[in-house]
Design an enzyme around this catalytic site. Sequence first.
Site, PDB file in Angstrom:
ATOM      1  N   TYR A 131      -9.831  -5.131   9.328  1.00 36.03           N
ATOM      2  CA  TYR A 131      -9.925  -5.819   7.857  1.00 36.03           C
ATOM      3  C   TYR A 131     -11.228  -7.200   8.205  1.00 36.03           C
ATOM      4  CZ  TYR A 131      -6.857  -2.997   6.095  1.00 36.03           C
ATOM      5  OH  TYR A 131      -5.956  -2.200   6.098  1.00 36.03           O
ATOM      6  N   ASN A 141       7.656  -9.663   4.353  1.00 33.47           N
ATOM      7  CA  ASN A 141       6.426  -8.863   4.609  1.00 33.47           C
ATOM      8  C   ASN A 141       4.760  -9.635   4.712  1.00 33.47           C
ATOM      9  OD1 ASN A 141       4.755  -7.032   6.908  1.00 33.47           O
ATOM     10  ND2 ASN A 141       4.414  -6.815   4.504  1.00 33.47           N
ATOM     11  N   ASP A 163       0.903  -0.981  -0.154  1.00 31.37           N
ATOM     12  CA  ASP A 163      -0.027   0.001  -0.028  1.00 31.37           C
ATOM     13  C   ASP A 163       0.802   1.358  -0.026  1.00 31.37           C
ATOM     14  OD1 ASP A 163       1.098   0.045   2.854  1.00 31.37           O
ATOM     15  OD2 ASP A 163      -0.979   0.617   3.534  1.00 31.37           O
ATOM     16  N   TYR A 168      -5.325  -7.809  12.212  1.00 31.16           N
ATOM     17  CA  TYR A 168      -6.192  -6.618  11.623  1.00 31.16           C
ATOM     18  C   TYR A 168      -7.548  -7.572  12.471  1.00 31.16           C
ATOM     19  CZ  TYR A 168      -2.584  -4.053  10.178  1.00 31.16           C
ATOM     20  OH  TYR A 168      -1.035  -3.517   9.738  1.00 31.16           O
ATOM     21  N   LYS A 176      -3.014   4.121  10.226  1.00 28.04           N
ATOM     22  CA  LYS A 176      -3.039   3.670  10.659  1.00 28.04           C
ATOM     23  C   LYS A 176      -1.944   4.131  12.229  1.00 28.04           C
ATOM     24  CE  LYS A 176      -5.091  -0.613   9.016  1.00 28.04           C
ATOM     25  NZ  LYS A 176      -4.589  -0.615   7.638  1.00 28.04           N
ATOM     26  N   ASN A 211       0.752 -10.576  12.054  1.00 30.56           N
ATOM     27  CA  ASN A 211       0.618  -8.591  11.730  1.00 30.56           C
ATOM     28  C   ASN A 211      -0.849  -9.851  12.008  1.00 30.56           C
ATOM     29  OD1 ASN A 211       2.752  -8.360  10.909  1.00 30.56           O
ATOM     30  ND2 ASN A 211       2.824  -8.042   8.974  1.00 30.56           N
TER      31      ASN A 211
HETATM   32  C1  GCB Z   1      -0.519  -5.048   6.280  1.00 29.44           C
HETATM   33  C2  GCB Z   1       0.991  -4.791   5.367  1.00 29.44           C
HETATM   34  C3  GCB Z   1       0.935  -3.532   5.998  1.00 29.44           C
HETATM   35  C4  GCB Z   1      -0.137  -2.270   5.277  1.00 29.44           C
HETATM   36  C5  GCB Z   1      -1.045  -2.761   6.657  1.00 29.44           C
HETATM   37  C6  GCB Z   1      -2.752  -2.111   6.279  1.00 29.44           C
HETATM   38  O1  GCB Z   1      -1.030  -5.943   7.167  1.00 29.44           O
HETATM   39  O2  GCB Z   1       1.806  -5.427   6.265  1.00 29.44           O
HETATM   40  O3  GCB Z   1       2.321  -2.449   4.607  1.00 29.44           O
HETATM   41  O4  GCB Z   1      -0.107  -1.079   5.647  1.00 29.44           O
HETATM   42  O5  GCB Z   1      -1.515  -4.201   6.865  1.00 29.44           O
HETATM   43  O6  GCB Z   1      -2.629  -1.035   6.825  1.00 29.44           O
HETATM   44  O7  GCB Z   1      -3.532  -2.299   5.817  1.00 29.44           O
END
Ligand code: GCB
Length: 596
Positions: free
Chosen positions: A473, A413, A162, A469, A568, A467
């Site tokens: 998400y 990553n 992104d 969310y 974020k 990682n």
């Molecule tokens: C992720 C990525 C990171 C993004 C983030 C997001 O998993 O590693 O590069 O910026 O999510 O905010 O979607």
Amino acid sequence: MLRPQDGPTRERRRLDGLWRFRTDPTGEGRDAGWWRAPLAQSVEMPVPASYNDVLVDAAVRDHVGDVWYQTTVRVPRGWAGQRVVLRFDAATHRAVVWVGDEEVVRHEGGYTPFEADVTAHVRPGEEVRVTAVVDNRLTWESVPPGIVSDGPGGPRQDYFHDFFNYAGLHRPVWLYSTPAAHVSDVTVVTGLSGSTGTVDYRVEAEGADGLECRVVLSDATGEEVASGRGATGTLEVPDVHPWRPGEGHLHDLRVELVDGADVVDAYVLPVGIRTVEVRGTEFLINGEPFYFTGFGKHEDLPVRGKGHDDVHLVHDFALLDWIGANSFRTSHYPYAEEVLEYADRHGIVVIDETAAVGQNLGMIGGITGRSYPPTFSAEAIGDAGREVHAQAIRELVARDKNHPCVVLWSIANEPEAHTDSARAYFEPLFTLTRDLDPTRPVGYVNQILASADGDQLSQFADVLMVNRYYGWYTQTGDLAAAGPALLAELQAWARHGKPIIVTEYGADTVAGLHSALPQPWSEEYQVEFLDTYHRAFDQVDAVIGEHVWNFADFATKAGIIRVDGNKKGVFTRDRRPKAAASALRRRWRGPGPWRR
Ligand code: GCB
């Protein structure tokens, strides 16, 4: 690769400032030999900086392909008889460099340095033209990957991460001198045994036949604590003052090539004496369990993009200190060496990452609805791409191997991780990293599709980096559901018996947006979101670190899920704290259950 430095036998000159600059939308400059003359139709462009946001011009911001940089430099008269080297700390993503009419070096990869011995192309006391063509295209054979296609307005660049594809000369450019016989590399590995520290050293030199190598280690007061002779050896430091998190205590290793009483070349390397070890689910620094608090960061600033800047360097570290962060990850590429040197001096712990981000076409296809070939295949990231990735790892380790702050390598990553082809792609890269540096743990950062059962890469990793969310998400806005889902997943990962660092968790938050009932995008939601995660972390012993995504808001490519960038950040892009900053400060500076 050694950083340039000033000393009794060496000098350096920074070529930073305003360079001549021109985009090359039709890619004609290489055939036309633009390096052979002063760059026509050029504008002025600051170095270091990304070029994208400096001029107010969409054609520059969104340019795809070559841009040209040129400057003229006078080689100091006093360098007569010396070896002269031209070094770029970074050119994103690849470059060819000429001195006068001669090509001197080309380099692939946007975040590691490269240099050329230009002695034969310069005359001390005289001026010389330095030209670089810098190409920002991302393809299946670059790290990170991307696709360039033809659009109605010219080439179009797609990529699978992104953050905005900033490009240009992001870091300093140097001209420096060394003697013909010179120290070309130094490697140190440090150890601790009781109160005695050890420094294994290995010196490489060029043109140094018949010269003797001498090393002297001194402490912070300049007092000699150990010395040795020969290109390799072990120094012992009784009653050592180690480098440790929160206290960047450094020694200086002075390496000399001597001819009798004459010092032909001298190089001084800062050395932090510390150990790193993974034992069970613990991450030990100097034998003591370490819990990571901090962030995934970006090199990202208004106007300068990814351009290195000492003001923001010091300010960002001041904010890390203020909030109680003891560490960060160089997401998603190697950062400027100034950053690691600062972390060395201040005892901040670093997870050092390659630029391999966006290697997960199944996930991207799921988000965008587009179809892509299998990620690790001849149609996408194949053998050539993997070799570029391997080279990126070699250059990262070569550059950063001596930094005490670096305790863990992250070789990618969020790549695809559940397929046989992913395993076949990554297994040799893990092996390579360990061969290059047997002293530090190695890992990769995974994403939600890599479940604790289906993931095929974690078997190669010393540390699990995840990682997640939940509540953003997935289970968007529903923290009551997010908390248990997160906890269940962490417990599943804990069964691998390895330490877990949650390397990303975060919620987009518009600074100043408030909501009594914590709603996504509000400052209150970000606070509750982090709190929910922390409650889960505190219940899983194997979790030995938490890095919030992200330290600060950052620029992204255009897209329908980002408003003016990724929000974020715990700080805004101009580094103002959101409400979450104080909440994190209370946790990280407090006694905290995480300090177990
Ligand atoms: C992720 C990525 C990171 C993004 C983030 C997001 O998993 O590693 O590069 O910026 O999510 O905010 O979607």
